[in-house]
Scaffold this motif. Structure first.
Motif, mmCIF file in Angstrom:
data_model
loop_
_atom_site.group_PDB
_atom_site.id
_atom_site.type_symbol
_atom_site.label_atom_id
_atom_site.label_comp_id
_atom_site.label_asym_id
_atom_site.label_seq_id
_atom_site.Cartn_x
_atom_site.Cartn_y
_atom_site.Cartn_z
ATOM 1 N N ASN A 42 39.134 14.268 0.312
ATOM 2 C CA ASN A 42 39.140 13.537 1.581
ATOM 3 C C ASN A 42 38.990 12.038 1.346
ATOM 4 O OD1 ASN A 42 38.620 12.494 4.216
ATOM 5 N ND2 ASN A 42 37.962 14.538 4.858
ATOM 6 N N ILE A 43 40.095 11.311 1.446
ATOM 7 C CA ILE A 43 40.073 9.871 1.204
ATOM 8 C C ILE A 43 39.223 9.148 2.237
ATOM 9 C CG2 ILE A 43 42.225 9.559 2.488
ATOM 10 C CD1 ILE A 43 40.969 7.435 -0.498
ATOM 11 N N ASN A 44 39.186 9.634 3.478
ATOM 12 C CA ASN A 44 38.382 8.986 4.509
ATOM 13 C C ASN A 44 36.902 8.954 4.145
ATOM 14 O OD1 ASN A 44 40.560 8.397 6.093
ATOM 15 N ND2 ASN A 44 40.165 9.947 7.648
ATOM 16 N N HIS A 45 36.408 10.014 3.534
ATOM 17 C CA HIS A 45 35.008 10.051 3.106
ATOM 18 C C HIS A 45 34.738 8.968 2.067
ATOM 19 C CE1 HIS A 45 34.233 14.533 4.345
ATOM 20 N NE2 HIS A 45 34.722 13.799 5.314
ATOM 21 N N LEU A 46 35.669 8.805 1.150
ATOM 22 C CA LEU A 46 35.506 7.776 0.122
ATOM 23 C C LEU A 46 35.530 6.381 0.734
ATOM 24 C CD1 LEU A 46 37.840 9.234 -2.661
ATOM 25 C CD2 LEU A 46 35.349 9.400 -2.519
ATOM 26 N N LEU A 47 36.363 6.191 1.746
ATOM 27 C CA LEU A 47 36.481 4.869 2.362
ATOM 28 C C LEU A 47 35.185 4.442 3.033
ATOM 29 C CD1 LEU A 47 40.083 4.906 3.935
ATOM 30 C CD2 LEU A 47 39.343 4.000 1.726
ATOM 31 N N VAL A 48 34.511 5.362 3.724
ATOM 32 C CA VAL A 48 33.280 4.961 4.417
ATOM 33 C C VAL A 48 32.145 4.702 3.430
ATOM 34 C CG1 VAL A 48 33.918 6.108 6.562
ATOM 35 C CG2 VAL A 48 32.554 7.360 4.873
ATOM 36 N N ALA A 49 32.264 5.212 2.205
ATOM 37 C CA ALA A 49 31.252 4.956 1.177
ATOM 38 C C ALA A 49 31.582 3.712 0.356
ATOM 39 C CB ALA A 49 31.133 6.170 0.256
ATOM 40 N N THR A 50 32.708 3.061 0.666
ATOM 41 C CA THR A 50 33.208 1.921 -0.108
ATOM 42 C C THR A 50 32.807 0.596 0.536
ATOM 43 O OG1 THR A 50 35.102 3.165 -0.978
ATOM 44 C CG2 THR A 50 35.336 0.758 -0.860
ATOM 45 N N ASP A 51 32.443 -0.369 -0.308
ATOM 46 C CA ASP A 51 32.132 -1.721 0.166
ATOM 47 C C ASP A 51 33.316 -2.664 0.018
ATOM 48 O OD1 ASP A 51 29.186 -1.506 0.808
ATOM 49 O OD2 ASP A 51 29.158 -0.826 -1.272
ATOM 50 N N ILE A 52 34.075 -2.503 -1.080
ATOM 51 C CA ILE A 52 35.240 -3.346 -1.330
ATOM 52 C C ILE A 52 36.390 -2.466 -1.807
ATOM 53 C CG2 ILE A 52 36.181 -5.266 -2.698
ATOM 54 C CD1 ILE A 52 33.253 -6.195 -3.122
ATOM 55 N N PHE A 62 38.091 10.038 13.098
ATOM 56 C CA PHE A 62 36.922 10.139 12.218
ATOM 57 C C PHE A 62 36.121 8.840 12.181
ATOM 58 C CE2 PHE A 62 35.520 9.005 7.886
ATOM 59 C CZ PHE A 62 34.470 9.901 7.726
ATOM 60 N N PHE A 63 36.804 7.710 12.120
ATOM 61 C CA PHE A 63 36.124 6.425 11.953
ATOM 62 C C PHE A 63 35.341 6.003 13.203
ATOM 63 C CE2 PHE A 63 39.667 6.335 8.951
ATOM 64 C CZ PHE A 63 38.999 6.015 7.778
ATOM 65 N N PHE A 64 35.600 6.664 14.332
ATOM 66 C CA PHE A 64 34.895 6.358 15.574
ATOM 67 C C PHE A 64 33.747 7.340 15.846
ATOM 68 C CE2 PHE A 64 39.124 4.594 15.887
ATOM 69 C CZ PHE A 64 38.921 3.353 16.479
ATOM 70 N N LEU A 85 39.688 -0.488 9.870
ATOM 71 C CA LEU A 85 38.836 -0.106 10.991
ATOM 72 C C LEU A 85 37.358 -0.270 10.661
ATOM 73 C CD1 LEU A 85 40.728 3.102 12.162
ATOM 74 C CD2 LEU A 85 40.435 1.008 13.509
ATOM 75 N N LEU A 86 37.023 -0.254 9.374
ATOM 76 C CA LEU A 86 35.636 -0.411 8.932
ATOM 77 C C LEU A 86 35.238 -1.875 8.802
ATOM 78 C CD1 LEU A 86 35.698 2.363 6.178
ATOM 79 C CD2 LEU A 86 34.666 2.525 8.459
ATOM 80 N N GLN A 87 36.232 -2.783 8.916
ATOM 81 C CA GLN A 87 36.012 -4.228 8.839
ATOM 82 C C GLN A 87 35.269 -4.629 7.564
ATOM 83 O OE1 GLN A 87 34.491 -5.847 12.526
ATOM 84 N NE2 GLN A 87 35.845 -4.582 13.764
ATOM 85 N N LYS A 88 35.796 -4.128 6.450
ATOM 86 C CA LYS A 88 35.248 -4.445 5.130
ATOM 87 C C LYS A 88 36.303 -5.153 4.287
ATOM 88 C CE LYS A 88 32.151 -0.412 4.997
ATOM 89 N NZ LYS A 88 31.821 0.834 4.248
ATOM 90 N N PRO A 89 35.884 -5.848 3.241
ATOM 91 C CA PRO A 89 36.822 -6.649 2.436
ATOM 92 C C PRO A 89 37.820 -5.819 1.650
ATOM 93 C CG PRO A 89 34.534 -7.265 1.993
ATOM 94 C CD PRO A 89 34.499 -6.019 2.803
#
Length: 394
Positions: A278-288, A190-192, A302-306
């Motif tokens: 879906n936790i993955n959806h929440l992760l891509v909307a997250t900054d920290i 998903f992340f790719f 994989l998103l290279q976020k803090p």
């Protein structure tokens, strides 16, 4: 003792029905046994693309993944006797069985000799110890320990995303290196997928419109066994509100036992996303990301976020659950023990994104966007090779 009696009784009943139903002809069929479901959903789509196998999904009550109404899905719980009986039939007549968790029935499921049983574990990495290395099983009976080993010995393949996780599985499941399948973890595909990521962000914004135009902090703590009746979070929401209102939104991803008691005093600042499946959806909307001992960081990296690791009970948790490595050396972000420290890290950008990238590279070594394809190709290539050998012998 009562617990072991109930488990033994269930397994005895399962064994009887399984043995009877195993006499029926084997079918060209793959069974997915879902407790979490995310990895199995990606695998299912790839199975449908690469093969003509019949696919049957057996869901436990814990699984919230929607596999689609057009697919054959059954309730794998004894409360639904009809579905349970059909589930045992499908397991007894399958060619491939893919599971995403520990399932006790595997201890007595004597599959036909050509059946492949695949463990597609629900986490891409591990901070805390589990399975045979879990400190909490020390007080379990010898009967339970024997059952655990029979279950893990049933795995013909264990899919991994890295050599780090391969080493952990070899210890946790007592399996040899020949059983490790270096395919990558399907749900990381998903992340790719830039299109899927973009759609997911939009979906989260539509579900929670208050996050639009704001930086998003996601707090996703691990559930503790002693939190069944907890009414308050350890993260001080009042302090977070005073520090970040207006600029940030705080999303909370809570365990159901904790979520049931949570009262949101700041609906304009706090968004409870615990029911979002879906936790993955929440992760891509997250900054920290703020977390502690969960497996979420392995994919979020994989998103290279803090990331911030709010480990207020690190010593107690290490003693009760055990860590694979020194916790503070392992995690890719600052470790803090108070809300004041959390606020300080965010305000002053005390992150090391290079550390996050290294963490992602190490733990997602084989997860490169093609993990679902790799997994299915590996499983069915083995079948093709066997058939080719048989033809040459005719």
């Amino acid at each position: 003792m009562a617990r072991e009696f109930v488990i033994s009784l269930y397994l005895s009943v399962f064994y009887i029905f399984f043995s009877i139903l195993k006499v029926f002809p084997q079918k060209k069929k793959t069974i997915l046994v879902a407790s979490f479901g995310d990895n199995l959903l990606f695998t299912l789509k790839e199975l449908e693309r690469q093969t003509d196998d019949q696919v049957v999904i057996l869901k436990t009550s814990q699984c919230k993944t929607d596999f689609g109404s057009e697919r054959l899905t059954m309730d794998f719980e004894t409360a639904n006797i009809f579905d349970w009986f059909r589930s045992v039939y499908h397991l007894a007549t399958a060619q491939k069985v893919i599971v995403d968790n520990y399932f006790a029935f595997l201890a007595v499921a004597n599959f036909k000799s050509n059946v492949q049983c695949v463990q597609l574990w629900h986490a891409a990495g591990a901070i805390k110890q589990f399975a045979l290395k879990d400190p909490s099983i020390e007080n379990r009976s010898s009967l339970a320990h024997s059952r655990f080993k029979r279950v893990y010995n049933r795995f013909d393949h264990v899919a991994v995303g890295s050599e780090k996780m391969a080493a952990i599985f070899r210890e946790s499941f007592a399996v040899g290196n020949n059983r490790i399948l270096r395919s990558g973890i399907p749900r990381t595909d998903f992340f790719f997928d830039t299109g899927a990521v973009s759609q997911a962000k939009q979906r989260v914004k539509e579900e929670y419109p208050s996050i639009r135009g704001k930086k998003v902090i996601l707090y996703a703590p691990t559930y503790r066994d002693n939190e069944l009746n907890v009414n308050e979070l350890h993260l001080n929401i009042d302090k977070m509100y005073r520090a970040f209102k207006g600029e940030y939104i705080l999303m909370l991803r809570l365990h159901p036992a904790v979520n049931g008691n949570f009262q949101n005093k700041y609906p304009g600042f706090v968004v409870n996303v615990s029911s979002y499946s879906n936790i993955n959806h929440l992760l891509v909307a997250t900054d920290i990301l703020i977390t502690d001992y969960s497996s979420i960081p392995f994919e979020f990296a994989l998103l290279q976020k803090p990331m911030i690791f709010y480990a207020y009970d690190q010593e107690e948790y290490a003693e009760s659950r055990g860590f694979w490595e020194d916790y503070e050396e392992m995690v890719p972000g600052p470790v803090v023990e108070t809300t004041r420290e959390v606020i300080d890290v965010i305000r002053n950008d005390k992150y090391d994104l290079q550390q996050v990238r290294q963490f992602a590279d190490t733990w997602n070594q084989y997860s490169n966007g093609n993990s679902s394809e790799n997994l299915v190709s590996n499983l069915f290539t083995e079948d093709t090779q066997v058939k080719a050998v048989m033809k040459t012998q005719l």
